[in-house]
Scaffold this motif. Structure first.
Motif, PDB file in Angstrom:
ATOM      1  N   GLN A   1       0.826  -1.208   0.000  1.00  0.00           N
ATOM      2  CA  GLN A   1       0.000   0.000   0.000  1.00  0.00           C
ATOM      3  C   GLN A   1       0.864   1.263   0.000  1.00  0.00           C
ATOM      4  O   GLN A   1       0.617   2.197  -0.760  1.00  0.00           O
ATOM      5  CB  GLN A   1      -0.921   0.010   1.227  1.00  0.00           C
ATOM      6  CG  GLN A   1      -2.111  -0.917   1.136  1.00  0.00           C
ATOM      7  CD  GLN A   1      -2.980  -0.825   2.381  1.00  0.00           C
ATOM      8  OE1 GLN A   1      -2.483  -0.764   3.513  1.00  0.00           O
ATOM      9  NE2 GLN A   1      -4.281  -0.816   2.190  1.00  0.00           N
TER      10      GLN A   1
ATOM     11  N   ALA B   1     -11.892  -1.673  -9.008  1.00  0.00           N
ATOM     12  CA  ALA B   1     -10.694  -0.859  -9.224  1.00  0.00           C
ATOM     13  C   ALA B   1     -10.900   0.104 -10.394  1.00  0.00           C
ATOM     14  O   ALA B   1     -10.524   1.288 -10.324  1.00  0.00           O
ATOM     15  CB  ALA B   1      -9.495  -1.764  -9.479  1.00  0.00           C
ATOM     16  N   TYR B   2     -11.517  -0.391 -11.465  1.00  0.00           N
ATOM     17  CA  TYR B   2     -11.767   0.462 -12.637  1.00  0.00           C
ATOM     18  C   TYR B   2     -12.744   1.585 -12.308  1.00  0.00           C
ATOM     19  O   TYR B   2     -12.515   2.757 -12.662  1.00  0.00           O
ATOM     20  CB  TYR B   2     -12.306  -0.375 -13.795  1.00  0.00           C
ATOM     21  CG  TYR B   2     -12.937   0.461 -14.879  1.00  0.00           C
ATOM     22  CD1 TYR B   2     -12.145   1.210 -15.756  1.00  0.00           C
ATOM     23  CD2 TYR B   2     -14.338   0.535 -15.001  1.00  0.00           C
ATOM     24  CE1 TYR B   2     -12.737   1.998 -16.730  1.00  0.00           C
ATOM     25  CE2 TYR B   2     -14.922   1.314 -15.977  1.00  0.00           C
ATOM     26  CZ  TYR B   2     -14.117   2.047 -16.839  1.00  0.00           C
ATOM     27  OH  TYR B   2     -14.700   2.851 -17.792  1.00  0.00           O
TER      28      TYR B   2
ATOM     29  N   THR C   1     -13.430   2.926  -9.472  1.00  0.00           N
ATOM     30  CA  THR C   1     -12.805   3.897  -8.582  1.00  0.00           C
ATOM     31  C   THR C   1     -11.983   4.893  -9.388  1.00  0.00           C
ATOM     32  O   THR C   1     -12.046   6.109  -9.159  1.00  0.00           O
ATOM     33  CB  THR C   1     -11.902   3.181  -7.556  1.00  0.00           C
ATOM     34  OG1 THR C   1     -12.685   2.240  -6.816  1.00  0.00           O
ATOM     35  CG2 THR C   1     -11.287   4.171  -6.584  1.00  0.00           C
ATOM     36  N   TYR C   2     -11.212   4.375 -10.341  1.00  0.00           N
ATOM     37  CA  TYR C   2     -10.403   5.237 -11.212  1.00  0.00           C
ATOM     38  C   TYR C   2     -11.310   6.142 -12.044  1.00  0.00           C
ATOM     39  O   TYR C   2     -11.021   7.336 -12.211  1.00  0.00           O
ATOM     40  CB  TYR C   2      -9.538   4.362 -12.115  1.00  0.00           C
ATOM     41  CG  TYR C   2      -8.763   5.137 -13.162  1.00  0.00           C
ATOM     42  CD1 TYR C   2      -7.634   5.885 -12.811  1.00  0.00           C
ATOM     43  CD2 TYR C   2      -9.158   5.111 -14.498  1.00  0.00           C
ATOM     44  CE1 TYR C   2      -6.935   6.599 -13.772  1.00  0.00           C
ATOM     45  CE2 TYR C   2      -8.458   5.823 -15.461  1.00  0.00           C
ATOM     46  CZ  TYR C   2      -7.351   6.569 -15.101  1.00  0.00           C
ATOM     47  OH  TYR C   2      -6.657   7.273 -16.043  1.00  0.00           O
TER      48      TYR C   2
ATOM     49  N   ASN D   1      -8.922   2.582  -3.759  1.00  0.00           N
ATOM     50  CA  ASN D   1      -8.155   1.498  -4.373  1.00  0.00           C
ATOM     51  C   ASN D   1      -6.987   1.054  -3.494  1.00  0.00           C
ATOM     52  O   ASN D   1      -6.577  -0.108  -3.551  1.00  0.00           O
ATOM     53  CB  ASN D   1      -7.637   1.924  -5.757  1.00  0.00           C
ATOM     54  CG  ASN D   1      -8.610   1.565  -6.866  1.00  0.00           C
ATOM     55  OD1 ASN D   1      -9.553   0.804  -6.655  1.00  0.00           O
ATOM     56  ND2 ASN D   1      -8.397   2.109  -8.055  1.00  0.00           N
TER      57      ASN D   1
ATOM     58  N   LEU E   1     -18.371   2.397  -2.771  1.00  0.00           N
ATOM     59  CA  LEU E   1     -18.072   2.789  -4.144  1.00  0.00           C
ATOM     60  C   LEU E   1     -19.343   3.133  -4.913  1.00  0.00           C
ATOM     61  O   LEU E   1     -19.409   4.153  -5.613  1.00  0.00           O
ATOM     62  CB  LEU E   1     -17.309   1.659  -4.836  1.00  0.00           C
ATOM     63  CG  LEU E   1     -16.839   1.900  -6.270  1.00  0.00           C
ATOM     64  CD1 LEU E   1     -15.964   3.135  -6.338  1.00  0.00           C
ATOM     65  CD2 LEU E   1     -16.085   0.683  -6.786  1.00  0.00           C
TER      66      LEU E   1
ATOM     67  N   LEU F   1      -8.568  -1.338  -1.238  1.00  0.00           N
ATOM     68  CA  LEU F   1      -8.856  -2.573  -1.966  1.00  0.00           C
ATOM     69  C   LEU F   1      -7.593  -3.403  -2.149  1.00  0.00           C
ATOM     70  O   LEU F   1      -7.615  -4.635  -1.992  1.00  0.00           O
ATOM     71  CB  LEU F   1      -9.476  -2.240  -3.329  1.00  0.00           C
ATOM     72  CG  LEU F   1      -9.886  -3.423  -4.207  1.00  0.00           C
ATOM     73  CD1 LEU F   1     -10.976  -4.250  -3.535  1.00  0.00           C
ATOM     74  CD2 LEU F   1     -10.351  -2.931  -5.578  1.00  0.00           C
ATOM     75  N   ILE F   2      -6.489  -2.757  -2.466  1.00  0.00           N
ATOM     76  CA  ILE F   2      -5.215  -3.469  -2.628  1.00  0.00           C
ATOM     77  C   ILE F   2      -4.799  -4.127  -1.321  1.00  0.00           C
ATOM     78  O   ILE F   2      -4.315  -5.267  -1.314  1.00  0.00           O
ATOM     79  CB  ILE F   2      -4.134  -2.492  -3.136  1.00  0.00           C
ATOM     80  CG1 ILE F   2      -4.396  -2.140  -4.600  1.00  0.00           C
ATOM     81  CG2 ILE F   2      -2.731  -3.091  -2.980  1.00  0.00           C
ATOM     82  CD1 ILE F   2      -3.616  -0.949  -5.097  1.00  0.00           C
TER      83      ILE F   2
ATOM     84  N   TYR G   1      -8.419   7.168  -2.384  1.00  0.00           N
ATOM     85  CA  TYR G   1      -7.745   6.171  -1.553  1.00  0.00           C
ATOM     86  C   TYR G   1      -8.504   4.847  -1.464  1.00  0.00           C
ATOM     87  O   TYR G   1      -8.050   3.931  -0.784  1.00  0.00           O
ATOM     88  CB  TYR G   1      -7.514   6.735  -0.134  1.00  0.00           C
ATOM     89  CG  TYR G   1      -6.456   7.810  -0.098  1.00  0.00           C
ATOM     90  CD1 TYR G   1      -5.136   7.504   0.195  1.00  0.00           C
ATOM     91  CD2 TYR G   1      -6.780   9.133  -0.365  1.00  0.00           C
ATOM     92  CE1 TYR G   1      -4.160   8.483   0.221  1.00  0.00           C
ATOM     93  CE2 TYR G   1      -5.809  10.129  -0.347  1.00  0.00           C
ATOM     94  CZ  TYR G   1      -4.502   9.793  -0.050  1.00  0.00           C
ATOM     95  OH  TYR G   1      -3.526  10.766  -0.029  1.00  0.00           O
TER      96      TYR G   1
ATOM     97  N   ARG H   1     -12.835   8.828  -9.840  1.00  0.00           N
ATOM     98  CA  ARG H   1     -11.755   9.754  -9.493  1.00  0.00           C
ATOM     99  C   ARG H   1     -11.532  10.759 -10.621  1.00  0.00           C
ATOM    100  O   ARG H   1     -11.332  11.962 -10.378  1.00  0.00           O
ATOM    101  CB  ARG H   1     -10.472   8.961  -9.212  1.00  0.00           C
ATOM    102  CG  ARG H   1      -9.231   9.811  -8.985  1.00  0.00           C
ATOM    103  CD  ARG H   1      -9.364  10.692  -7.776  1.00  0.00           C
ATOM    104  NE  ARG H   1      -8.189  11.514  -7.591  1.00  0.00           N
ATOM    105  CZ  ARG H   1      -8.162  12.645  -6.922  1.00  0.00           C
ATOM    106  NH1 ARG H   1      -9.259  13.118  -6.364  1.00  0.00           N
ATOM    107  NH2 ARG H   1      -7.041  13.323  -6.782  1.00  0.00           N
TER     108      ARG H   1
ATOM    109  N   HIS I   1     -16.962  -2.335   0.976  1.00  0.00           N
ATOM    110  CA  HIS I   1     -16.178  -1.523   0.034  1.00  0.00           C
ATOM    111  C   HIS I   1     -16.988  -1.245  -1.237  1.00  0.00           C
ATOM    112  O   HIS I   1     -17.024  -0.100  -1.718  1.00  0.00           O
ATOM    113  CB  HIS I   1     -14.876  -2.255  -0.313  1.00  0.00           C
ATOM    114  CG  HIS I   1     -14.005  -1.516  -1.277  1.00  0.00           C
ATOM    115  ND1 HIS I   1     -13.031  -0.628  -0.882  1.00  0.00           N
ATOM    116  CD2 HIS I   1     -13.972  -1.513  -2.645  1.00  0.00           C
ATOM    117  CE1 HIS I   1     -12.439  -0.111  -1.946  1.00  0.00           C
ATOM    118  NE2 HIS I   1     -12.984  -0.647  -3.026  1.00  0.00           N
TER     119      HIS I   1
END
Length: 373
Positions: free
Chosen positions: A166, A286-287, A289-290, A313, A341, A316-317, A311, A293, A337
């Motif tokens: 992270q 993940a996608y 979230t991007y 992702n 989202l 999530l990581i 933050y 953002r 999570h």
């Protein structure tokens, strides 16, 4: 019952319902259906909670309140346990730090909650710090600090590895700047110094100790179960009874445990179709979230949501990396999570739709100017 609540449509809804459908079908054809039926609550309760959250938390103000509840509950754990660790002189114990009875009692699961919590708490702190007095500033700063302390004191090697990943990814875009390099070296030195010597020794023998060997056997045999039952697996929550029946010689302790890997757990229990859906959920999260953002970038009205989403992702990581060493598929981490989202996406989308309608609305008294020839 609030009239403002409307059904929220999201692609995650479809994938989650499909995943639950495969759980039900797998339970019917399981090695031991009764065990599957007795554990259905472990997933459908989170499915219900997910739908409640995404439909009720439909404004930025509600999201703020809900996050505050999430932070206070997590901070209660991190503060009390970091104090416990400090009181015993930051020493090592075999059980690490233990939470209250429930999802966070075990040190590994507790650490994952802290991995999910600290990036969001850091985002919360950064977004509000200019409006805080000294006491509020100190309290909000304590949230990510105490969460990281719990990860270090919980003696979970997987969680500590996830924390390292992270921190690296958080600074990946500027890792080669001199200031960032110096800051990272100082931070890693402090973290390594805080680790008890016994915990450092555990990293040195990782892969050769009995715990590591047993987990490797769990993974290897779990993959074999998946390949032998590719369609529906051995049955929802049937990994342990199936393992004890067919892999008795590979049990190094008194009895079998869950496979200590989220992907092996899903695949062995539910088969390839469910495993594919589970991976899609993570990648799509993940996608999205991007994507959210990017929508909130440089938009002052989305500053609060933008700070949190930035933050998500990282959280999530932390879950995915630590999840390679524990069995937490049916714990709250991923499902809450996803709810966070979808709430952020819904709030941003609603705001954009409203603005578009306003921009297209033509005043009734408006008359186009005409020119005389």
């Amino acid at each position: 019952m609030d009239k403002s609540v409307r059904w929220v449509a999201a692609k995650f809804n479809v994938w989650l319902v499909l995943f639950f459908s495969l759980i039900l079908i797998s339970s019917i054809f399981a090695y031991s259906p009764s065990i599957s039926y007795n554990n259905l609550e472990n997933f459908y309760s989170w499915l219900i909670i997910y739908f409640l959250i995404i439909n009720i938390v439909n404004t930025e103000k509600r999201l703020f309140i809900f996050l505050c509840i999430f932070f206070i509950a997590s901070f209660k754990l991190s503060l009390s346990l970091s104090i416990t660790w400090a009181q015993r002189g930051f020493s090592f114990t075999g059980w690490g730090l233990m939470g209250p009875p429930g999802f966070f009692q075990n040190s590994g699961e507790l650490s994952i909650q802290m991995l999910v919590f600290w990036p969001m708490a850091w985002a919360f702190f950064k977004g509000l710090k200019s409006n805080l007095n000294k006491i509020q500033y100190f309290i909000l700063l304590l949230m990510p600090v105490t969460a990281i302390m719990v990860i270090l004191g919980a003696s979970s090697r997987g969680a500590q590895l996830a924390l390292l990943v992270q921190l690296i990814l958080l600074n990946a875009s500027s890792i080669f700047r001199p200031k960032i390099i110096v800051s990272c070296i100082i931070a890693f030195t402090i973290l390594w110094t805080l680790l008890p010597q016994e915990q450092k020794d555990r990293f040195q023998i990782a892969g050769d100790d009995q715990t590591s060997i047993q987990r490797l056997l769990y993974w290897e045999n779990g993959v074999e179960m998946l390949n032998d039952h590719p369609g529906l697996g051995v049955g929802y929550f049937n990994y342990i009874p199936y393992y004890e029946r067919f892999y008795r010689e590979d049990i190094l302790y008194g009895r079998a445990q869950l496979p200590h890997n989220i992907f092996v757990q899903v695949g062995a229990d539910l088969g390839y179709p469910a495993l594919i859906i589970y991976v899609i959920l993570i990648l799509y999260a993940a996608y999205k979230t991007y994507y959210i953002r990017k929508l909130t970038l440089h938009e002052e009205k989305y500053e609060f949501i933008g700070n949190i989403v930035r933050y998500l992702n990282i959280s999530l990581i932390g879950f995915v990396v630590a999840g390679q060493f524990v069995s937490v598929v049916y714990y709250p981490f991923l499902w809450i999570h996803l709810a966070f989202l979808v709430c952020c996406q819904n709030i941003v989308s609603k705001s954009n739709n409203i603005n578009e309608k306003k921009s297209l609305r033509v005043p009734l008294k408006f008359k186009p100017k005409t020119s005389r020839v």
